[in-house]
Design a protein around this motif. Structure first.
Motif, PDB file in Angstrom:
ATOM      1  N   HIS A 178      78.110  53.352  41.249  1.00  0.00           N
ATOM      2  CA  HIS A 178      77.430  54.601  40.871  1.00  0.00           C
ATOM      3  C   HIS A 178      77.096  54.592  39.377  1.00  0.00           C
ATOM      4  CE1 HIS A 178      76.331  58.804  40.664  1.00  0.00           C
ATOM      5  NE2 HIS A 178      76.357  58.843  41.989  1.00  0.00           N
ATOM      6  N   VAL A 179      75.812  54.659  39.080  1.00  0.00           N
ATOM      7  CA  VAL A 179      75.355  54.500  37.688  1.00  0.00           C
ATOM      8  C   VAL A 179      75.857  55.640  36.802  1.00  0.00           C
ATOM      9  CG1 VAL A 179      73.323  54.358  36.192  1.00  0.00           C
ATOM     10  CG2 VAL A 179      73.348  53.146  38.396  1.00  0.00           C
ATOM     11  N   LEU A 236      70.575  69.252  41.685  1.00  0.00           N
ATOM     12  CA  LEU A 236      70.193  67.890  41.318  1.00  0.00           C
ATOM     13  C   LEU A 236      70.016  67.788  39.807  1.00  0.00           C
ATOM     14  CD1 LEU A 236      67.566  67.219  44.138  1.00  0.00           C
ATOM     15  CD2 LEU A 236      69.791  66.109  43.925  1.00  0.00           C
ATOM     16  N   GLY A 237      69.792  66.555  39.329  1.00  0.00           N
ATOM     17  CA  GLY A 237      69.564  66.313  37.899  1.00  0.00           C
ATOM     18  C   GLY A 237      68.093  66.043  37.637  1.00  0.00           C
ATOM     19  N   ASN A 238      67.786  64.819  37.223  1.00  0.00           N
ATOM     20  CA  ASN A 238      66.414  64.461  36.819  1.00  0.00           C
ATOM     21  C   ASN A 238      65.514  64.276  38.043  1.00  0.00           C
ATOM     22  OD1 ASN A 238      64.125  63.377  35.734  1.00  0.00           O
ATOM     23  ND2 ASN A 238      65.124  61.620  34.772  1.00  0.00           N
ATOM     24  N   LEU A 290      68.297  43.249  43.379  1.00  0.00           N
ATOM     25  CA  LEU A 290      67.888  44.230  44.380  1.00  0.00           C
ATOM     26  C   LEU A 290      67.544  45.575  43.751  1.00  0.00           C
ATOM     27  CD1 LEU A 290      68.817  42.001  46.210  1.00  0.00           C
ATOM     28  CD2 LEU A 290      70.045  43.672  47.596  1.00  0.00           C
ATOM     29  N   PHE A 291      66.389  46.100  44.135  1.00  0.00           N
ATOM     30  CA  PHE A 291      66.023  47.463  43.768  1.00  0.00           C
ATOM     31  C   PHE A 291      66.765  48.412  44.723  1.00  0.00           C
ATOM     32  CE2 PHE A 291      62.548  47.241  40.546  1.00  0.00           C
ATOM     33  CZ  PHE A 291      62.687  45.900  40.280  1.00  0.00           C
ATOM     34  N   ARG A 351      72.032  61.737  33.289  1.00  0.00           N
ATOM     35  CA  ARG A 351      72.729  60.613  32.656  1.00  0.00           C
ATOM     36  C   ARG A 351      72.504  60.666  31.150  1.00  0.00           C
ATOM     37  NH1 ARG A 351      71.415  56.919  37.789  1.00  0.00           N
ATOM     38  NH2 ARG A 351      72.413  58.422  39.154  1.00  0.00           N
ATOM     39  N   SER A 396      71.124  43.676  40.088  1.00  0.00           N
ATOM     40  CA  SER A 396      70.526  45.000  40.325  1.00  0.00           C
ATOM     41  C   SER A 396      69.324  45.258  39.426  1.00  0.00           C
ATOM     42  CB  SER A 396      71.610  46.046  40.042  1.00  0.00           C
ATOM     43  OG  SER A 396      71.038  47.310  39.839  1.00  0.00           O
TER      44      SER A 396
HETATM   45  O1  F7E Z   1      69.932  57.808  41.460  1.00  0.00           O
HETATM   46  C1  F7E Z   1      68.275  60.706  39.944  1.00  0.00           C
HETATM   47  C2  F7E Z   1      69.065  59.798  39.020  1.00  0.00           C
HETATM   48  O2  F7E Z   1      72.334  57.546  42.010  1.00  0.00           O
HETATM   49  C3  F7E Z   1      68.545  57.627  41.605  1.00  0.00           C
HETATM   50  C4  F7E Z   1      72.736  52.175  42.882  1.00  0.00           C
HETATM   51  O3  F7E Z   1      72.748  51.597  44.167  1.00  0.00           O
HETATM   52  O4  F7E Z   1      70.397  51.699  42.628  1.00  0.00           O
HETATM   53  C5  F7E Z   1      71.357  52.743  42.586  1.00  0.00           C
HETATM   54  O5  F7E Z   1      71.389  53.358  41.309  1.00  0.00           O
HETATM   55  C6  F7E Z   1      67.808  58.541  40.651  1.00  0.00           C
HETATM   56  C7  F7E Z   1      68.325  58.478  39.201  1.00  0.00           C
HETATM   57  O6  F7E Z   1      70.743  55.566  42.248  1.00  0.00           O
HETATM   58  C8  F7E Z   1      70.555  63.298  41.074  1.00  0.00           C
HETATM   59  O7  F7E Z   1      69.049  60.282  37.672  1.00  0.00           O
HETATM   60  C9  F7E Z   1      68.566  63.202  40.197  1.00  0.00           C
HETATM   61  O8  F7E Z   1      67.234  58.424  38.328  1.00  0.00           O
HETATM   62  O9  F7E Z   1      70.634  57.389  43.875  1.00  0.00           O
HETATM   63  P1  F7E Z   1      70.983  57.125  42.472  1.00  0.00           P
HETATM   64  P2  F7E Z   1      70.563  54.668  40.924  1.00  0.00           P
HETATM   65  O10 F7E Z   1      71.224  55.275  39.753  1.00  0.00           O
HETATM   66  O11 F7E Z   1      69.111  54.335  40.792  1.00  0.00           O
HETATM   67  C10 F7E Z   1      70.608  50.611  41.733  1.00  0.00           C
HETATM   68  C11 F7E Z   1      69.558  49.572  42.013  1.00  0.00           C
HETATM   69  C12 F7E Z   1      71.991  50.087  41.788  1.00  0.00           C
HETATM   70  O12 F7E Z   1      72.234  48.890  41.609  1.00  0.00           O
HETATM   71  C13 F7E Z   1      73.097  51.090  41.874  1.00  0.00           C
HETATM   72  O13 F7E Z   1      74.312  50.505  42.295  1.00  0.00           O
HETATM   73  O14 F7E Z   1      68.015  59.888  41.070  1.00  0.00           O
HETATM   74  N1  F7E Z   1      69.010  61.924  40.342  1.00  0.00           N
HETATM   75  N2  F7E Z   1      69.504  64.058  40.626  1.00  0.00           N
HETATM   76  C14 F7E Z   1      70.231  61.947  40.897  1.00  0.00           C
HETATM   77  N3  F7E Z   1      71.067  60.944  41.250  1.00  0.00           N
HETATM   78  C15 F7E Z   1      72.262  61.299  41.797  1.00  0.00           C
HETATM   79  N4  F7E Z   1      73.121  60.299  42.195  1.00  0.00           N
HETATM   80  N5  F7E Z   1      72.629  62.590  41.984  1.00  0.00           N
HETATM   81  C16 F7E Z   1      71.805  63.649  41.637  1.00  0.00           C
HETATM   82  O15 F7E Z   1      72.164  64.812  41.800  1.00  0.00           O
END
Ligand code: F7E
Length: 322
Positions: A85-86, A212-214, A178-179, A280, A125
């Protein structure tokens, strides 16, 4: 019969990969990190209970990694274990680096000493690219890597140490870059599954809103089932190499949210609250991968569209929450 060893076998990708390799007649072994609620540990692989061999293990326990590789002598090693989790990587940067960076080094050393003729896959990643992008708006194998999170920095170390071990010790060690890849098995604190679960819960009267965030970050979202197939192809190539795995399409979090709520017959704007706690400290604004290399060299293509994947996730939560 080929033997595979998977770290992170109980995760989203590990479970799909184990299923895929079992269907290809591999003998599949994997490690699971011990926690205090055993019921939660093997949920994603419970249907494979009598088809795979699991062991307790941890990326920060080099003696156990060595012992298991020495005992099993796998043909293929898939390193999928991670603190994945980023945003949480900003809360626990030390743990993230120990697992995602030093853990890879621990496994590489065990591989080099116990079974150097095996093939090693590293789950690299797109988060490693960070703000790096080519002029045409894509990220590909040669794009500069400028990560924006402790997670991305740790993954970048692993990417480089895998390349270093490949060259230094003539090991078959490859990176799949991987994306984002999703599925009904995605943790519900990642944005796709969080949105789907919340939208279905709102529809069923179980929840009032979603925080949610961004909303304006762009991601290239594919299906985990397609991406584990790419991992296996990468290890069965004639030479060790690095490949981007992506769909080549990008959408904003807002677009994804709109698709899910529209599909269920609701307007997401009526239920959305922005909460800064989901932002973030440094965001990665835009990801779009160019997977031409794996397409041309290995013939890999994604089979599941974004829409089909999101609908599979919606159907999953509808069944589960009803
Ligand atoms: O966020 C935005 C957040 O946590 C995607 C992991 O598998 O892919 C994944 O990382 C986007 C980001 O995935 C919320 O700011 C908005 O821009 O689903 P995510 P991630 O950070 O892209 C990569 C390739 C990996 O390798 C990682 O292991 O969504 N966002 N609002 C949010 N994200 C989360 N989690 N929660 C929110 O409320």
């Amino acid at each position: 019969m080929k033997k595979a060893f998977i770290t992170g076998i109980a995760g989203q990708d590990g479970s799909y990969l184990a299923e895929y390799l079992v269907s290809k007649d591999y003998e599949v072994h994997g490690i699971i990190r011990r926690n205090s609620i055993p019921e939660h540990q093997e949920l994603r692989i419970s249907h494979l209970e009598d088809k795979v061999f699991t062991y307790y293990g941890d990326m920060n326990d080099p003696t156990t990694l060595s012992r298991l590789l020495g005992l099993i002598k796998p043909d293929e090693i898939y390193n999928l274990a991670a603190q994945s989790h980023v945003r949480i990587s900003f809360d626990i940067p030390g743990n993230t680096v120990m697992t995602n960076a030093v853990g890879t080094l621990n496994l590489l050393e065990a591989f080099r000493k116990e079974c150097p003729h095996a093939r090693f896959y590293q789950a690299s990643s797109s988060e490693m690219f960070g703000t790096g992008m080519d002029d045409d708006g894509y990220q590909r194998e040669g794009t500069p890597m400028l990560p924006t999170s402790p997670y991305g920095c740790a993954k970048l170390f692993s990417y480089h140490i895998v390349r270093n071990y490949r060259k230094s010790y003539k090991l078959f060690a490859s990176n799949g870059i991987l994306f984002n890849h999703e599925s009904p098995r995605r943790g519900s604190n990642f944005v796709t599954n969080k949105v789907v679960k919340a939208a279905v819960s709102i529809k069923l009267g179980l929840q009032s809103h979603i925080e949610l965030g961004n909303m304006d970050a762009y991601r290239d979202w594919g299906h985990s089932r397609d991406y584990v197939r790419a991992m296996n192809m990468i290890l069965n190539h004639s030479i060790p190499d690095d490949f981007v795995v992506a769909t080549g399409m990008t959408r904003s979090v807002r677009d994804m949210c709109k698709f899910v709520f529209d599909y269920i017959g609701m307007n997401y704007e009526d239920y959305l609250k922005i909460n800064d706690k989901h932002l973030r400290p440094e965001e990665l604004p835009y990801l779009k991968g160019d997977a031409s290399k794996i397409h041309h060299v290995l013939g890999w293509q994604p089979e599941c569209s974004f829409e089909e994947m999101m609908i599979e996730m919606i159907d999953h939560w509808m069944r589960r929450l009803k």
